[in-house]
Write a protein that holds these residues in place. Structure first.
Motif, PDB file in Angstrom:
ATOM      1  N   MET A   1      48.732  46.990  84.487  1.00 28.61           N
ATOM      2  CA  MET A   1      48.999  46.061  83.391  1.00 28.61           C
ATOM      3  C   MET A   1      50.497  45.846  83.272  1.00 28.61           C
ATOM      4  SD  MET A   1      46.444  47.494  80.464  1.00 28.61           S
ATOM      5  CE  MET A   1      47.250  49.100  80.520  1.00 28.61           C
ATOM      6  N   HIS A   2      50.877  44.625  82.959  1.00 24.10           N
ATOM      7  CA  HIS A   2      52.295  44.328  82.828  1.00 24.10           C
ATOM      8  C   HIS A   2      52.498  43.077  81.989  1.00 24.10           C
ATOM      9  CE1 HIS A   2      50.752  42.429  86.486  1.00 24.10           C
ATOM     10  NE2 HIS A   2      50.752  43.607  87.074  1.00 24.10           N
ATOM     11  N   LEU A   3      53.761  42.798  81.690  1.00 20.97           N
ATOM     12  CA  LEU A   3      54.150  41.610  80.942  1.00 20.97           C
ATOM     13  C   LEU A   3      55.141  40.800  81.766  1.00 20.97           C
ATOM     14  CD1 LEU A   3      54.682  43.171  77.398  1.00 20.97           C
ATOM     15  CD2 LEU A   3      52.960  41.453  77.972  1.00 20.97           C
ATOM     16  N   ALA A   4      54.981  39.482  81.748  1.00 22.99           N
ATOM     17  CA  ALA A   4      55.876  38.576  82.460  1.00 22.99           C
ATOM     18  C   ALA A   4      56.543  37.651  81.450  1.00 22.99           C
ATOM     19  CB  ALA A   4      55.104  37.769  83.498  1.00 22.99           C
ATOM     20  N   ARG A   5      57.866  37.639  81.451  1.00 24.89           N
ATOM     21  CA  ARG A   5      58.594  36.807  80.496  1.00 24.89           C
ATOM     22  C   ARG A   5      58.606  35.355  80.954  1.00 24.89           C
ATOM     23  NH1 ARG A   5      64.914  37.716  78.504  1.00 24.89           N
ATOM     24  NH2 ARG A   5      65.267  35.553  77.876  1.00 24.89           N
ATOM     25  N   THR A   6      58.397  34.440  80.018  1.00 27.30           N
ATOM     26  CA  THR A   6      58.421  33.012  80.316  1.00 27.30           C
ATOM     27  C   THR A   6      59.850  32.477  80.228  1.00 27.30           C
ATOM     28  OG1 THR A   6      58.072  32.368  78.006  1.00 27.30           O
ATOM     29  CG2 THR A   6      56.105  32.765  79.361  1.00 27.30           C
ATOM     30  N   ASP A   7      60.018  31.199  80.556  1.00 26.54           N
ATOM     31  CA  ASP A   7      61.330  30.561  80.461  1.00 26.54           C
ATOM     32  C   ASP A   7      61.781  30.469  79.001  1.00 26.54           C
ATOM     33  OD1 ASP A   7      61.390  30.217  83.198  1.00 26.54           O
ATOM     34  OD2 ASP A   7      60.546  28.183  83.115  1.00 26.54           O
ATOM     35  N   ASP A   8      63.083  30.387  78.828  1.00 24.36           N
ATOM     36  CA  ASP A   8      63.675  30.273  77.499  1.00 24.36           C
ATOM     37  C   ASP A   8      63.542  28.838  76.988  1.00 24.36           C
ATOM     38  OD1 ASP A   8      65.919  30.070  75.423  1.00 24.36           O
ATOM     39  OD2 ASP A   8      66.053  32.170  75.984  1.00 24.36           O
ATOM     40  N   ASN A   9      63.246  28.704  75.703  1.00 20.28           N
ATOM     41  CA  ASN A   9      63.096  27.381  75.079  1.00 20.28           C
ATOM     42  C   ASN A   9      64.381  26.884  74.428  1.00 20.28           C
ATOM     43  OD1 ASN A   9      60.291  27.171  75.652  1.00 20.28           O
ATOM     44  ND2 ASN A   9      59.803  28.426  73.858  1.00 20.28           N
ATOM     45  N   ALA A  10      65.532  27.337  74.890  1.00 17.24           N
ATOM     46  CA  ALA A  10      66.799  27.011  74.232  1.00 17.24           C
ATOM     47  C   ALA A  10      67.035  25.505  74.134  1.00 17.24           C
ATOM     48  CB  ALA A  10      67.959  27.679  74.972  1.00 17.24           C
ATOM     49  N   ASP A  11      66.791  24.778  75.220  1.00 15.15           N
ATOM     50  CA  ASP A  11      67.044  23.331  75.197  1.00 15.15           C
ATOM     51  C   ASP A  11      66.130  22.626  74.199  1.00 15.15           C
ATOM     52  OD1 ASP A  11      68.977  23.661  77.119  1.00 15.15           O
ATOM     53  OD2 ASP A  11      67.687  23.068  78.795  1.00 15.15           O
ATOM     54  N   GLU A  12      64.862  23.004  74.195  1.00  8.02           N
ATOM     55  CA  GLU A  12      63.916  22.384  73.262  1.00  8.02           C
ATOM     56  C   GLU A  12      64.282  22.703  71.817  1.00  8.02           C
ATOM     57  OE1 GLU A  12      62.153  22.651  77.219  1.00  8.02           O
ATOM     58  OE2 GLU A  12      63.086  24.150  75.917  1.00  8.02           O
ATOM     59  N   ILE A  13      64.727  23.928  71.559  1.00  2.00           N
ATOM     60  CA  ILE A  13      65.123  24.307  70.199  1.00  2.00           C
ATOM     61  C   ILE A  13      66.381  23.558  69.780  1.00  2.00           C
ATOM     62  CG2 ILE A  13      65.939  26.223  68.763  1.00  2.00           C
ATOM     63  CD1 ILE A  13      64.076  28.035  70.413  1.00  2.00           C
ATOM     64  N   ASP A  14      67.314  23.377  70.699  1.00  2.00           N
ATOM     65  CA  ASP A  14      68.519  22.596  70.393  1.00  2.00           C
ATOM     66  C   ASP A  14      68.149  21.154  70.028  1.00  2.00           C
ATOM     67  OD1 ASP A  14      70.189  24.737  70.816  1.00  2.00           O
ATOM     68  OD2 ASP A  14      70.747  24.154  72.861  1.00  2.00           O
ATOM     69  N   ALA A  15      67.179  20.585  70.740  1.00  4.40           N
ATOM     70  CA  ALA A  15      66.766  19.211  70.458  1.00  4.40           C
ATOM     71  C   ALA A  15      66.114  19.107  69.080  1.00  4.40           C
ATOM     72  CB  ALA A  15      65.806  18.724  71.545  1.00  4.40           C
ATOM     73  N   VAL A  16      65.288  20.091  68.728  1.00  5.56           N
ATOM     74  CA  VAL A  16      64.673  20.096  67.402  1.00  5.56           C
ATOM     75  C   VAL A  16      65.742  20.271  66.329  1.00  5.56           C
ATOM     76  CG1 VAL A  16      63.102  21.338  65.874  1.00  5.56           C
ATOM     77  CG2 VAL A  16      62.468  20.948  68.254  1.00  5.56           C
ATOM     78  N   THR A  17      66.702  21.145  66.596  1.00  4.27           N
ATOM     79  CA  THR A  17      67.782  21.361  65.629  1.00  4.27           C
ATOM     80  C   THR A  17      68.551  20.075  65.363  1.00  4.27           C
ATOM     81  OG1 THR A  17      68.015  23.667  66.341  1.00  4.27           O
ATOM     82  CG2 THR A  17      69.849  22.711  65.126  1.00  4.27           C
ATOM     83  N   ALA A  18      68.833  19.318  66.427  1.00  6.06           N
ATOM     84  CA  ALA A  18      69.549  18.047  66.261  1.00  6.06           C
ATOM     85  C   ALA A  18      68.739  17.076  65.398  1.00  6.06           C
ATOM     86  CB  ALA A  18      69.839  17.436  67.628  1.00  6.06           C
ATOM     87  N   LEU A  19      67.416  17.048  65.613  1.00  5.51           N
ATOM     88  CA  LEU A  19      66.559  16.188  64.805  1.00  5.51           C
ATOM     89  C   LEU A  19      66.587  16.617  63.338  1.00  5.51           C
ATOM     90  CD1 LEU A  19      64.319  14.029  64.522  1.00  5.51           C
ATOM     91  CD2 LEU A  19      62.658  15.818  65.093  1.00  5.51           C
ATOM     92  N   VAL A  20      66.493  17.925  63.106  1.00  5.50           N
ATOM     93  CA  VAL A  20      66.513  18.447  61.745  1.00  5.50           C
ATOM     94  C   VAL A  20      67.850  18.155  61.071  1.00  5.50           C
ATOM     95  CG1 VAL A  20      66.563  20.603  60.434  1.00  5.50           C
ATOM     96  CG2 VAL A  20      64.757  20.217  62.126  1.00  5.50           C
ATOM     97  N   GLU A  21      68.945  18.362  61.794  1.00  6.65           N
ATOM     98  CA  GLU A  21      70.278  18.123  61.220  1.00  6.65           C
ATOM     99  C   GLU A  21      70.490  16.649  60.879  1.00  6.65           C
ATOM    100  OE1 GLU A  21      72.755  21.783  63.348  1.00  6.65           O
ATOM    101  OE2 GLU A  21      72.805  19.769  64.224  1.00  6.65           O
ATOM    102  N   ALA A  22      69.864  15.769  61.655  1.00  2.88           N
ATOM    103  CA  ALA A  22      70.000  14.331  61.384  1.00  2.88           C
ATOM    104  C   ALA A  22      69.348  13.938  60.066  1.00  2.88           C
ATOM    105  CB  ALA A  22      69.383  13.535  62.526  1.00  2.88           C
TER     106      ALA A  22
END
Length: 339
Positions: A1-22
């Protein structure tokens, strides 16, 4: 049994943040939420000690609407110990039975204020940025440094970065199910297993602080016919995240001698302390000791105990219950539960 880390969502979170800030919102982090706590928990004594549990020394309960809400159910609990936050705070996870996903509540133990925060996954790769509710059971959580890990049963667990926590105003075009604050998922640790092996169920999480660096402990809720394993994942001293092998996988040390119907487990002073529910009407059981040699302390908790966490400086074990009108955040003296 093991765990595999997925890709980071940094770009998607930055895009949502820009929308929220607007639309007048902003990233506020955990400190921003702790400065805005409109709700209050209160000290309480259950109708009888028998109902509250024999080992409970302190009990808090939510405001009336949250105490009886049939749609949101409390599950996980963790603390602000060694997180860089200059407050004695708890974080409690909930899951929705009405399609709203999952959330956490930040609770300041000094002021007794609290605030709900919706957990969400970023969406909109190649399109309009957005968020969707994180639809998991959220049966256990670990607040470690700036990260929050949230158990997701057969999927593994999801990891959020508290720095991403944002205030979402009306008009941003994001469904928040009545929540003012949203915490997006940074990445996930997906549950995997070699052929012929059964994947781990991540029913609850805790952090073993008796080792350095700490070890993340995961466990399974299971009936007498199911597995009820406990797994220990080393963490990386620099990042605080899971330590991985050269192939990028995080592999645990597993013990299959957990207790039936475990709801939470934590390690303190060389012993495991495990909660087990006996249904919505009977007080819960605490187990203390080592896997395979637990000592049962029956009638120790209120009905419906869930996840559990240890606060080292006070030597208290904190837990939370789930059933409507029987919902408490409560503490027990660790020394009252000999192994």
């Amino acid at each position: 049994m093991h765990l595999a880390r997925t890709d980071d969502n940094a770009d998607e979170i930055d895009a949502v943040t820009a929308l929220v800030e607007a639309h007048g919102g902003a990233r506020v982090g955990v400190e921003g939420v702790l400065a805005d706590l409109p709700h209050r928990v209160r000290r309480t004594f259950a109708p009888t000690p028998r109902l509250l549990g024999r080992k409970v020394t302190t009990a808090l309960t939510w405001e009336a609407a949250d105490r009886r809400d049939p749609h949101w159910w409390p599950q996980g609990i963790s603390t602000s110990v060694r997180t860089g936050v200059d407050r004695d705070a708890l974080v409690v996870s909930w899951y929705s039975k009405a399609g709203a996903g999952s959330r956490v509540s930040l609770v300041d133990l000094e002021s007794r204020g609290y605030q709900h925060v919706l957990l969400a996954e970023p969406t909109g790769k190649g399109g309009r940025p957005g968020l969707k509710p994180l639809a998991i059971h959220a049966g256990g959580i670990v607040w470690h440094g700036r990260y929050l890990h949230v158990a997701a049963t057969g999927r593994g667990f999801f990891t959020c970065l508290f720095d991403d926590l944002m205030r979402v105003p009306d008009g941003a075009g994001i469904e928040t199910f009545g929540h003012r604050y949203v915490l997006p998922v940074r990445f996930a640790y997906e549950a995997t297993a070699d052929k012929g092996f059964e994947k781990m169920r991540y029913s609850f999480l805790s952090l073993d602080r008796t080792t350095e660096p700490p070890v993340l402990v995961a466990g399974e809720y299971g009936s007498a016919r199911q597995t009820h394993r406990l797994a220990r994942f080393p963490t990386d001293a620099e990042t605080g995240l899971l330590a991985t092998a050269e192939d990028g996988l995080a592999r645990p040390v597993v013990d299959d001698r957990g207790a039936v119907r475990m709801q939470g487990a934590v390690v303190a002073a060389g012993s495991y302390y495990v909660t087990a529910s006996q249904g919505s009407r009977k007080p819960g059981t605490m187990y203390a000791g080592r896997p395979g040699a637990f000592r049962a302390h029956r009638w120790s908790t209120p009905p419906g105990p869930e996840d559990i966490v240890w606060w080292p400086s006070s030597d208290l074990l904190w837990s939370v219950t789930e059933h409507p009108r029987k919902r408490w955040i409560y503490a027990m003296k660790r020394t009252s539960l000999p192994s």
